[in-house]
Design a protein around this motif. Structure first.
Motif, mmCIF file in Angstrom:
data_model
loop_
_atom_site.group_PDB
_atom_site.id
_atom_site.type_symbol
_atom_site.label_atom_id
_atom_site.label_comp_id
_atom_site.label_asym_id
_atom_site.label_seq_id
_atom_site.Cartn_x
_atom_site.Cartn_y
_atom_site.Cartn_z
ATOM 1 N N GLY A 42 70.216 25.846 24.779
ATOM 2 C CA GLY A 42 69.239 26.474 25.659
ATOM 3 C C GLY A 42 68.019 27.002 24.926
ATOM 4 O O GLY A 42 66.926 27.050 25.478
ATOM 5 N N GLN A 43 68.198 27.395 23.704
ATOM 6 C CA GLN A 43 67.081 27.938 22.919
ATOM 7 C C GLN A 43 67.223 27.453 21.482
ATOM 8 O O GLN A 43 68.309 27.095 21.043
ATOM 9 C CB GLN A 43 67.054 29.451 22.986
ATOM 10 N N PRO A 44 66.107 27.454 20.754
ATOM 11 C CA PRO A 44 66.188 27.001 19.358
ATOM 12 C C PRO A 44 67.055 27.943 18.526
ATOM 13 O O PRO A 44 67.105 29.147 18.787
ATOM 14 C CB PRO A 44 64.740 27.037 18.862
ATOM 15 N N PRO A 45 67.734 27.398 17.516
ATOM 16 C CA PRO A 45 68.582 28.257 16.681
ATOM 17 C C PRO A 45 67.756 29.167 15.780
ATOM 18 O O PRO A 45 66.597 28.891 15.486
ATOM 19 C CB PRO A 45 69.376 27.244 15.843
ATOM 20 N N ILE A 120 65.057 16.404 0.427
ATOM 21 C CA ILE A 120 66.525 16.348 0.420
ATOM 22 C C ILE A 120 67.082 17.202 1.546
ATOM 23 O O ILE A 120 67.994 16.783 2.271
ATOM 24 C CB ILE A 120 67.072 16.795 -0.953
ATOM 25 N N VAL A 121 66.531 18.398 1.746
ATOM 26 C CA VAL A 121 66.983 19.270 2.835
ATOM 27 C C VAL A 121 66.720 18.603 4.183
ATOM 28 O O VAL A 121 67.598 18.551 5.046
ATOM 29 C CB VAL A 121 66.307 20.661 2.761
ATOM 30 N N ALA A 122 65.520 18.074 4.377
ATOM 31 C CA ALA A 122 65.170 17.430 5.652
ATOM 32 C C ALA A 122 66.114 16.265 5.950
ATOM 33 O O ALA A 122 66.605 16.132 7.078
ATOM 34 C CB ALA A 122 63.721 16.952 5.624
ATOM 35 N N ASN A 123 66.378 15.447 4.953
ATOM 36 C CA ASN A 123 67.259 14.294 5.156
ATOM 37 C C ASN A 123 68.700 14.725 5.406
ATOM 38 O O ASN A 123 69.393 14.121 6.241
ATOM 39 C CB ASN A 123 67.191 13.346 3.954
ATOM 40 N N SER A 124 69.175 15.748 4.706
ATOM 41 C CA SER A 124 70.547 16.224 4.899
ATOM 42 C C SER A 124 70.747 16.771 6.304
ATOM 43 O O SER A 124 71.758 16.482 6.947
ATOM 44 C CB SER A 124 70.886 17.306 3.869
ATOM 45 N N VAL A 125 69.789 17.558 6.772
ATOM 46 C CA VAL A 125 69.892 18.118 8.124
ATOM 47 C C VAL A 125 69.829 16.986 9.162
ATOM 48 O O VAL A 125 70.616 16.956 10.103
ATOM 49 C CB VAL A 125 68.799 19.181 8.365
ATOM 50 N N GLY A 128 72.970 15.141 9.268
ATOM 51 C CA GLY A 128 74.006 15.966 9.888
ATOM 52 C C GLY A 128 73.942 15.953 11.407
ATOM 53 O O GLY A 128 74.751 16.600 12.059
ATOM 54 N N GLY A 129 72.961 15.250 11.976
ATOM 55 C CA GLY A 129 72.882 15.109 13.424
ATOM 56 C C GLY A 129 71.823 15.956 14.092
ATOM 57 O O GLY A 129 71.725 15.982 15.315
ATOM 58 N N PHE A 130 71.006 16.647 13.312
ATOM 59 C CA PHE A 130 69.972 17.529 13.855
ATOM 60 C C PHE A 130 68.598 16.968 13.535
ATOM 61 O O PHE A 130 68.455 16.121 12.654
ATOM 62 C CB PHE A 130 70.113 18.928 13.239
ATOM 63 N N PRO A 131 67.562 17.483 14.193
ATOM 64 C CA PRO A 131 66.204 17.086 13.787
ATOM 65 C C PRO A 131 65.956 17.539 12.347
ATOM 66 O O PRO A 131 66.486 18.575 11.923
ATOM 67 C CB PRO A 131 65.287 17.843 14.755
#
Length: 161
Positions: A42-45, A120-125, A128-131
């Protein structure tokens, strides 16, 4: 006396900074509540990021610099994902005056490492199934000053007996 280009022949050679290696030293990504955490929310984390820099000498002119990035995304009390990355580099610093060594190691070297760690962080996230999580640029000068102030405050608290 000067040589043909106007420089003093006795002048010290210019400082040099060379990147000898870059590597992932440690990487962890957790998606503890999958697949429920992948459902639309419902809202961003709420995302909390911590960044730290460390350096240690390997040889007379070679240093390892590590950039540690920890992050956690939570929605309410549920952890969506968390990650820990320690990204390292080996740097050769030659002809750098002693008073400039610490700023070079803790400001300039992490500045060179950050774009690679960010990817690396962007690709890992993303994997992991998230944007992808695109970390904002980091002001390493401000981070360096904060660390120096904290160390000075801690040194002031230690009193000889």
């Amino acid at each position: 006396m000067t040589n043909g280009n106007g420089a003093n022949p006795e002048a010290a050679p210019p400082p040099q900074l060379n990147v000898l290696a870059q590597y992932i030293k440690d990487l962890s990504f957790e998606n503890p509540n999958a697949p429920q955490s992948l459902a639309p929310q419902g809202q961003p984390p709420q995302i909390n990021i911590q960044i730290n820099v460390g350096a240690n000498a390997l040889a007379e002119t070679e240093y390892e610099v590590t950039l540690t990035i920890e992050g956690k995304a939570e929605s309410g009390s549920q952890v969506m994902f968390s990650f820990d990355l320690v990204y390292g580099g080996v740097f050769r610093l030659v002809n750098v005056p002693q008073e400039h060594l610490s700023p070079m190691l803790l400001i300039e070297c992490p500045r060179l490492l950050f774009p690679f760690a960010r990817e690396i962080v962007a690709n890992s996230v993303r994997d992991g199934g998230f944007p992808p999580l695109m970390l904002d640029p980091v002001d390493f000068v401000s981070l360096y000053r904060q660390n120096m102030e904290r160390q000075a405050a801690q040194a002031g608290q230690i009193r000889p007996s």
